[in-house]
Write an enzyme that holds these catalytic residues in place. Structure first.
Site, mmCIF file in Angstrom:
data_model
loop_
_atom_site.group_PDB
_atom_site.id
_atom_site.type_symbol
_atom_site.label_atom_id
_atom_site.label_comp_id
_atom_site.label_asym_id
_atom_site.label_seq_id
_atom_site.Cartn_x
_atom_site.Cartn_y
_atom_site.Cartn_z
ATOM 1 N N SER A 1 2.244 3.695 -6.161
ATOM 2 C CA SER A 1 2.756 4.135 -4.862
ATOM 3 C C SER A 1 4.107 3.463 -4.589
ATOM 4 O O SER A 1 5.052 3.636 -5.371
ATOM 5 C CB SER A 1 1.712 3.846 -3.780
ATOM 6 O OG SER A 1 2.003 4.535 -2.595
ATOM 7 N N ASP B 1 -4.243 13.907 -4.495
ATOM 8 C CA ASP B 1 -3.364 12.781 -4.179
ATOM 9 C C ASP B 1 -2.419 13.113 -3.031
ATOM 10 O O ASP B 1 -1.912 14.236 -2.922
ATOM 11 C CB ASP B 1 -2.539 12.460 -5.433
ATOM 12 C CG ASP B 1 -1.990 11.058 -5.477
ATOM 13 O OD1 ASP B 1 -1.798 10.457 -4.409
ATOM 14 O OD2 ASP B 1 -1.764 10.571 -6.592
ATOM 15 N N HIS C 1 -5.243 9.377 -3.976
ATOM 16 C CA HIS C 1 -4.111 8.479 -4.196
ATOM 17 C C HIS C 1 -4.530 7.210 -4.929
ATOM 18 O O HIS C 1 -3.747 6.644 -5.681
ATOM 19 C CB HIS C 1 -3.482 8.136 -2.845
ATOM 20 C CG HIS C 1 -2.163 7.457 -2.933
ATOM 21 N ND1 HIS C 1 -1.105 7.977 -3.640
ATOM 22 C CD2 HIS C 1 -1.713 6.277 -2.398
ATOM 23 C CE1 HIS C 1 -0.060 7.162 -3.538
ATOM 24 N NE2 HIS C 1 -0.407 6.125 -2.801
#
Length: 321
Positions: free
Chosen positions: A133, A274, A301
């Site tokens: 991320s 996601d 995610h």
């Protein structure tokens, strides 16, 4: 599993005093090879994997599944380095810098990463890097500088631009039940983003597209507690108050025009559900010369939890190439 923990001093012109970066190394970092050859079957020659956590504002805890790669049962015993970025977890905190966008910069976190690599004796040797991320955004920023020793790069669930992330999240939000969307809309309209009602509706979204594993793993919850309760400084300054839009200092961040500078083999990972949908990773896939992309079925995610075994197999397989 054997590990060592400690801190390294991090001095930077923007810091009022040197910071302490907390780290943990799983496996034997001293035994990993400094040789340019990584194809040997000997576990002692495996380059270390350095892991960058996301957020901004999370900490290392939720990336702990990757420590499995250092286990003898993994077949390679690769050293794995986890750390907490400053302002997060067990590293130095600066709550007095809340809202200071000139302090919490990408450059500051890049300098911290470079310092950690140097202090741990990794800089100049072969190593691999995985960022999740925001950690993937940071990893991409690091890779475009073409650092000596970087062998392979993994961008896990990471967008190439914040605008692409926001658009992806908006599309996913539109698929929520109407009653959940109504709560989100009403709270945003009334500027009640700190309300319990808004929090519960946000969790409904995250259960579908953040972490689909129920209940959420304790390591993930530990990271969430750090960024939402113990110290919200980094997240509030760089992101803002909501999962659905970015109003902090990262709102205009993009690396799209610089991606082509990444010159190491790169693996892209995202999940079927996601928040980082395919549109957010596409620029990486188009611009990087040596790139592979894996989308994990059924995962959100946090694919390292939602599809843990497959996620680790994909990472391990890529690093062994």
């Amino acid at each position: 599993m054997a590990f060592t923990s400690g801190t390294v001093e991090f001095a930077h012109p923007s810091l009022p005093s040197p910071a302490q970066t907390w780290y943990r190394v799983y496996g034997d970092l001293s035994s990993s090879s400094s040789s340019s050859s990584s194809s040997s079957s000997s576990s002692s020659t495996q380059p270390p994997l350095v892991v960058l956590h996301g957020g901004p504002g999370y900490c290392h805890n939720y990336m702990l599944p990757l420590a499995d790669l250092a286990s003898p049962s993994s077949g390679e015993e690769r050293p794995v380095v986890l750390y907490d970025q400053i302002g997060n977890g067990l590293s130095s905190h600066y709550p007095e810098k809340r809202g200071d966008a000139t302090f919490w910069t990408v450059g500051l976190f890049l300098a911290e990463l470079e310092n950690l690599l140097a202090k741990l004796g990794i800089a100049g040797r072969q190593f691999d890097l995985l960022g999740h991320s925001w950690g993937g955004m940071l990893g991409a920023e690091f890779a475009v500088t073409r650092p000596t020793g970087l062998r392979r790069l993994i961008l896990s669930n990471a967008p190439a631009a914040v605008s692409l992330w926001v658009d992806s999240v908006a599309r996913l939000r539109s698929t929520l039940p109407q009653e959940v969307r109504d709560v989100l809309d009403r709270c945003e309209r009334e500027d009640r983003l700190d309300s319990e009602e808004y929090e519960h509706a946000t969790v409904e979204f995250l259960n579908r597209f953040g972490c689909r594993t129920q209940p959420w793993p304790a390591d993930l919850i530990d990271s969430i507690v750090w960024t939402t309760e113990k110290d919200t400084t980094v997240a509030s300054t760089m992101l803002g108050r909501s999962e659905f839009f970015v109003e902090g200092s990262l709102k205009d961040w993009t690396i799209v025009d610089r991606i082509a500078r990444i010159n190491v083999p790169t693996l892209l990972i995202n999940g079927e559900y996601d928040e980082a949908q395919d549109s957010t990773l596409e620029p990486f896939f188009q611009a990087i010369d040596k790139v592979k992309w894996v989308t994990l079925a059924g995962a959100g995610h946090c694919a390292q939890f939602d599809a843990r075994d497959k996620y680790l197999d994909v990472v391990k397989g890529f690093l062994q190439l």
